[in-house]
Design an enzyme around this catalytic site. Sequence first.
Site, PDB file in Angstrom:
ATOM      1  N   LYS B  79      12.350  16.852  39.379  1.00 22.16           N
ATOM      2  CA  LYS B  79      12.394  17.678  38.163  1.00 22.16           C
ATOM      3  C   LYS B  79      13.308  16.981  37.175  1.00 22.16           C
ATOM      4  O   LYS B  79      14.409  16.533  37.553  1.00 22.16           O
ATOM      5  CB  LYS B  79      12.945  19.067  38.517  1.00 22.16           C
ATOM      6  CG  LYS B  79      12.939  20.062  37.368  1.00 22.16           C
ATOM      7  CD  LYS B  79      13.518  21.410  37.799  1.00 22.16           C
ATOM      8  CE  LYS B  79      13.316  22.487  36.752  1.00 22.16           C
ATOM      9  NZ  LYS B  79      13.845  23.799  37.176  1.00 22.16           N
ATOM     10  N   SER B 154      10.657  27.573  36.193  1.00 22.11           N
ATOM     11  CA  SER B 154      10.704  26.447  35.287  1.00 22.11           C
ATOM     12  C   SER B 154      10.247  25.128  35.933  1.00 22.11           C
ATOM     13  O   SER B 154       9.863  24.207  35.216  1.00 22.11           O
ATOM     14  CB  SER B 154      12.126  26.270  34.752  1.00 22.11           C
ATOM     15  OG  SER B 154      13.016  25.957  35.806  1.00 22.11           O
ATOM     16  N   SER B 178      12.883  29.781  39.738  1.00 24.59           N
ATOM     17  CA  SER B 178      12.230  28.594  39.190  1.00 24.59           C
ATOM     18  C   SER B 178      11.629  27.645  40.221  1.00 24.59           C
ATOM     19  O   SER B 178      10.901  26.726  39.854  1.00 24.59           O
ATOM     20  CB  SER B 178      13.202  27.811  38.308  1.00 24.59           C
ATOM     21  OG  SER B 178      13.328  28.452  37.061  1.00 24.59           O
TER      22      SER B 178
END
Lengths: 490, 513
Positions: B79, B154, B178
């Site tokens: 990420k 997210s 997330s």
Amino acid sequence: MSETSYDIVIGLEIHVQLLTASKLFCGCSTKFGAPPNTQTCPVCTGMPGSLPVMNRRAFELGLRTALALNCQIAPFTKWDRKNYYYPDLPKGYQISQFDLPFSSEGWLEISDPKGKIEPRRIGIIRAHLEEDAGKSMHDEAAGQADSRIDLNRTGTPLLEIVSKPDMRSPAEAKAFLTELKLLLTYLEVSDCNMQEGSLRVDANVNLHIPTPDGKIATPIVEIKNMNSFRAVERALTYEAARQYEVWQETGQKIGDIPKQTRGWDDVANITRGQRHKEESSDYRYFPDPDLVPVTVTEATVADARAALGELPAALRTRLEATFGLTPYDSDVIVNQGKRGVEYFLELATHSGDGKLASNWFQQDVLRTLTEQKIEIDQFGLRPERLAGLLQKVRGKEIDTSRAREVFAAMATSQKSAAEVMAELGIVQVDESQLVELCRELLAANPKIVADIKEGRGKAAGALIGQAKKKNPNVNPGRLMEICLELAQGM
Amino acid sequence: MSVHELSASELIAQLNAGEITSTELTRACLDRIERYDDRVQAFLQVGAESALEQAQAIDQKRKQKQPVGPLAGLPVGIKDLLCTQGVVTTCGSKMLEHFRPPYDATVIARLKQADAVLLGRLNLDEFAMGGSCENSAYFPTRNPWDLERIPGGSSGGSAAAVAAGMLPLTLGTDTGGSIRLPAGLCGVTGLKPSYGRVSRYGLVAFASSLDQIGPFGQTAEDCALALEVIAGHDPHDSTSVAQPVPAYRAALRQPLEGLRLGIVREHFGEGLDAEVEKAVREALRVYESLGAKLVDISLPHAKYGVAVYYLIAPCEASSNLARYDGAHYGHRTDEKAMHKQLAEERAVLQAAGNERGLGQLDSALVRMYRASRAEGFGAEVKRRIMLGTYALSAGYYDAYYLKALRVRRLIRQDFDEAFRQVDLIAGPVSAAPAFRIGEKADDPLSMYLVDLYTVSANLAGIAGISVPCGISQSGLPIGLQLQAPAFGEEKLLAGAHLYQQATDWHRRRPQLP
């Protein structure tokens, strides 16, 4: 109205850089004077994702100081973020302590050996730890508004000490700072170098003025930019007079206007109002979620207390009690710092005469240090050796002025008092020899004999020079005594 | 089965057995990314060359019989919120478009040490703020099951990359759901470890007291494999806990007879999609058939979770994001233009003799701050900074932040109480399957509610995992969430593994066009 018609009320905020090898929340060096931005890492430059980790050593030094300031130690303390924007604060917040400082409610006693101020306790509201900001350098030469940032200092551990508004004169404020600095030096927690910024002072001051309608207080002013204790004293003196004038002109009382910040101008000798902030600052303090709270056990506090050692106030008392020194003398000696006191104590012990040791320490040792611009540690004449000379002075084997010659020679050699005295041909003059010499001198100076007989004993002093010419080793004191005695019988 | 259908654990076994080389595997991943990512858009950046170099080095190591790490040769995606030395780390924001961290996050260092192949940077909501991956400043990532739908956020890129078979293993972060939410919406397995289990050093902070790094894989076993690598105390993170890291993979096979599974009454109320409820209840029946005992429990304060979360997280974020001011790194406004405008405004005021106006002009510094932040941050980030700044302001602190902290404690106590009766808690990950891109764009409040079932775990600091448990009639994955007490990852992973041994939802893959 005279000066004494109002009270000055002063509180101080002192920021002290702690003598740790590394910063408060990272491993970077705290050494002063390195090229800009060379002592930085992702943590102290506030890089995204970096996290602070508390330096335990900084906490220990803070704890030591707080205990010496007679503070209460909180069993549980935490870190808070103080949020504000400034280029020398790369995270956009300063890690500090807000509502649960690690220490609070202490005091420091101030006194003045010259008796100008009454000895008393100045309250300490709190002492807490926080990280220092970096340095901004604004270069606006040639209209180029160019600012440079050095983050070497960012994250250096600071102890903020906040006094109660207990001081009532600029002299008291100076005495407080002097005593605090001495204490910090004894504790070895800071080098207290104001030039390098390791000790910074802000003062809050206002006046309490008695009026027919009761006592009124003038608006509180915070003074910044004071770079020496003398500057603090002068700035406060100036500010008190200024506030009184303003009050006479405007009648403004506390609360009528927002708290003002003024900067001390050391050249113009005045305080100047700093740019007025439109809105009062809101730092939006909240607990720093990156750091865990600190618990301080009773055992930790007890250990730190036990390791404090003898502090200035206790030392002064001991010097006065043990050696019969005056408060003035003990103060001068204690002000020399730990090493100085150690020197004195050895000198006093080995010479067996505290007062004599105090005189020689203050007059001769300290003078020599000043002349040679050295610290006591670097002074080659160690106390045991000097004590040998003092013993001879005490035993009247040598007079003070000749002893000074011996001292000078001892200071530049490794020789003992006896060795130097032998080299200089200083031998104690035999009593009978001395009596013989006195007879000679008196016989040759009938006018002096007459003067002595008429009660002007001082006249005998003229004989010392003559005697020294005949024999440089005569003890002037003893010579005078014998002359006076003999003259009376003539 | 082709390599993109194999789990990380299976691939590691093949790599170790010499059945496949890391170079072949890495190439296969790159090919698949090449083929599908223009539509999925999971990646912000693919480091093909560097990945192949790493893969070759590890193949070499294996060939020379040198010892290799537990992830040796496995391509892993990151990420784009985790700092990697010298590699642009954007956090999904224009603010950090060109930011190259000077250091590695601890998890990155551990992945490197484990000989993983770092292959690319995955898309996310800007600074991890969002539940749909639509808040990326670059482009929205799409759900591989339906490209018109969101992958969840997210960590949307991390979930989508695994779901699309582009990578076997990725890392994400979970502040309010997330990891678990996109795992659920993309039909992959995603683990949010307990707070303090994995070092946050190098994780660009959104909300420090809630953020936690965790893995995405096809299976619970994959997550166990990754957790063994990334977990553990880190001297750079005071909030990482000094507890030994158990052998999570070995613990997968622990016997779970009599497992007490808590079913939260409040989870099955209004707003829960009927298909999701059906799939979750079916999963519970599977557990019962495997010998688990279902226990009805209550988390009475869970209903305040979203409210508490949307105070605490923005408060921390408002402070964490203060550092992006254009002064030291990141986006800075065009200073020339800014100075020019300031000079013009000043001239106008001077000409008019407007002293008051002149006094109110912001300094160049303040203008630089304002403009840099206005240009660098997206709308959602600004919204949260404003919420947090407001809630921390003098006069509001007690009513908002402090009260939120108190309720947070109550939520934690609810879990403490519940875990006295049960080993794990089971329930939905989200109220509904993935929604359409743009569907909630104008309704931040309904967007915030996607975290309904996940935020409490972050507030309480406990562990949670999302495992696939069904497919909706419209062909979208449905997730089952399991939660365990803090540092109960062994049982959590074993519980998820037990289910995956009995079902094959985690084996279902989207048909990519």
